[in-house]
Design an enzyme around this catalytic site. Sequence first.
Site, mmCIF file in Angstrom:
data_model
loop_
_atom_site.group_PDB
_atom_site.id
_atom_site.type_symbol
_atom_site.label_atom_id
_atom_site.label_comp_id
_atom_site.label_asym_id
_atom_site.label_seq_id
_atom_site.Cartn_x
_atom_site.Cartn_y
_atom_site.Cartn_z
ATOM 1 N N LYS A 115 36.466 55.946 64.911
ATOM 2 C CA LYS A 115 37.664 55.882 65.757
ATOM 3 C C LYS A 115 37.370 55.313 67.144
ATOM 4 O O LYS A 115 38.213 54.647 67.728
ATOM 5 C CB LYS A 115 38.315 57.268 65.877
ATOM 6 N N LYS A 217 40.165 53.757 53.993
ATOM 7 C CA LYS A 217 41.097 54.799 53.561
ATOM 8 C C LYS A 217 42.500 54.535 54.094
ATOM 9 O O LYS A 217 42.661 53.904 55.156
ATOM 10 C CB LYS A 217 40.582 56.190 53.957
ATOM 11 N N LYS A 220 47.220 56.686 58.934
ATOM 12 C CA LYS A 220 48.439 56.566 59.752
ATOM 13 C C LYS A 220 48.279 55.481 60.805
ATOM 14 O O LYS A 220 49.231 54.839 61.202
ATOM 15 C CB LYS A 220 48.703 57.872 60.508
HETATM 16 N N1 AQP Z 1 43.590 58.444 52.685
HETATM 17 C C1 AQP Z 1 43.532 59.746 52.478
HETATM 18 N N2 AQP Z 1 43.327 60.244 51.233
HETATM 19 C C2 AQP Z 1 43.283 61.587 51.007
HETATM 20 N N3 AQP Z 1 43.442 62.503 51.988
HETATM 21 C C3 AQP Z 1 43.655 62.053 53.237
HETATM 22 N N4 AQP Z 1 43.855 62.681 54.416
HETATM 23 C C4 AQP Z 1 44.028 61.761 55.394
HETATM 24 N N5 AQP Z 1 43.942 60.526 54.898
HETATM 25 C C5 AQP Z 1 43.707 60.666 53.556
HETATM 26 C C6 AQP Z 1 43.890 64.120 54.561
HETATM 27 O O1 AQP Z 1 45.112 64.454 55.202
HETATM 28 C C7 AQP Z 1 44.882 65.578 56.046
HETATM 29 C C8 AQP Z 1 45.406 65.316 57.407
HETATM 30 O O2 AQP Z 1 44.701 64.272 58.033
HETATM 31 P P1 AQP Z 1 44.883 64.072 59.596
HETATM 32 O O3 AQP Z 1 46.225 63.605 59.898
HETATM 33 O O4 AQP Z 1 44.516 65.285 60.313
HETATM 34 O O5 AQP Z 1 43.830 63.040 60.024
HETATM 35 P P2 AQP Z 1 43.138 61.870 59.353
HETATM 36 O O6 AQP Z 1 42.273 62.349 58.254
HETATM 37 O O7 AQP Z 1 42.450 61.122 60.445
HETATM 38 O O8 AQP Z 1 44.376 61.049 58.737
HETATM 39 P P3 AQP Z 1 44.832 59.628 59.067
HETATM 40 O O9 AQP Z 1 46.038 59.344 58.281
HETATM 41 O O10 AQP Z 1 43.698 58.669 58.908
HETATM 42 O O11 AQP Z 1 45.281 59.710 60.569
HETATM 43 P P4 AQP Z 1 44.832 58.832 61.769
HETATM 44 O O12 AQP Z 1 45.052 57.410 61.332
HETATM 45 O O13 AQP Z 1 45.731 59.242 62.886
HETATM 46 O O14 AQP Z 1 43.414 59.116 62.018
HETATM 47 C C9 AQP Z 1 43.391 65.877 56.021
HETATM 48 O O15 AQP Z 1 43.164 66.928 55.101
HETATM 49 C C10 AQP Z 1 42.796 64.609 55.511
HETATM 50 O O16 AQP Z 1 41.597 64.835 54.833
#
Ligand code: AQP
Length: 355
Positions: A115, A217, A220
């Site tokens: 990040k 992956k 968001k």
């Molecule tokens: N691609 C994914 N596949 C499976 N599980 C996922 N999670 C996130 N992306 C995937 C799971 O969703 C939960 C919440 O995640 P988060 O919002 O706390 O943060 P993150 O993992 O950083 O998700 P994002 O979408 O990638 O957000 P940004 O882009 O803001 O960093 C967790 O249980 C995560 O494992």
Amino acid sequence: MADFTQRVFSGVQPSGNLHLGNYLGAVRRWVALQDSYPCIFCVVDLHAITVYQDPSALETATREVAAAYLAAGIDAKAHIVFNQSRVPEHAELAWLFNCVVRLGWLNRMTQFKDKAGKDREAASAGLYVYPALMAADILAYRATHVPVGEDQKQHLELTRDIAAKFNHDYAARIAERGLGVPMTMGEQEVQGFFPLTEPLIEGPATRVMSLRDGTKKMSKSDPSDLSRINLTDDEDQISKKIRKAKTDPDGLPSELAGLAGRPEADNLVGIYAALAGRSREAVLAEFGGRQFSEFKPALADLAVASLSPVSARMREHLADPAGIDAVLRDGAERARAIAAETIAQTKAIMGLLND
Ligand code: AQP
């Protein structure tokens, strides 16, 4: 022998639209866990601000994530749903854990490296100590189980390291105050104050990948909206994104081995399997030998049929923002009652006068 009360904690950041990865990797699995454990589900807004969030967009996203929890089937009366910043004990415990966690441990966190990117000097200090806040989220409730996607595995390990170091450093005081629970650490039987929380990383969709690049992956914060299916997407958007999803020129194999080295094909098969509640093998047994031009419409139909009821219920909740706020407020009050007791005991163990 006394044991830690079994409890589930998990959360999603309101850093944008919830997507299929968050849904399949986390929220949909929480719904299933509700029958087996008392659960606490948090909208982790303090995590979201580790990168700049537009304030109005953050408010909207916080309500959207809460609406998604409710729409997916989380029972906010039987369990607890709230947003993190309403319970100040999370930030307070995070500070105490900042003093337990070692710099060397934080330096190993791959999510920070991803990040922060090349310009680490420009990343917020919050992004760096994010895993200590995550440990505080979990351990404020002395949660025993945390359902997460694969990407959070390393942070869960750090949470266990923090709990183990705290239990070790303050072992005498924990025992003296009678605040410990008998637990096994390595070969030893000790009195621990914090549990060594178990990650629950299971199912066919623990790592849903981007629709534009099967090696990244689904996220968001990916600038391309075509890379993810948002829970707020309508039928046309879902179908279009699946139609445009990157694939290779070959058809689908009949065996799993045929997906090796084909991340995009592997991802679409995994998504189909997760949505249909079937194994990848079963999906390949049905679609093996067919082209993506046949598989993609079937996947789009399945995705629309699975997600439309959730997005419809989300829209109903979002039409009543005061109702969502009431759920979050009520949840925060009940969460706080648990977290405040943990904090008071943690401070007493550490020698911080607070009564
Ligand atoms: N691609 C994914 N596949 C499976 N599980 C996922 N999670 C996130 N992306 C995937 C799971 O969703 C939960 C919440 O995640 P988060 O919002 O706390 O943060 P993150 O993992 O950083 O998700 P994002 O979408 O990638 O957000 P940004 O882009 O803001 O960093 C967790 O249980 C995560 O494992």
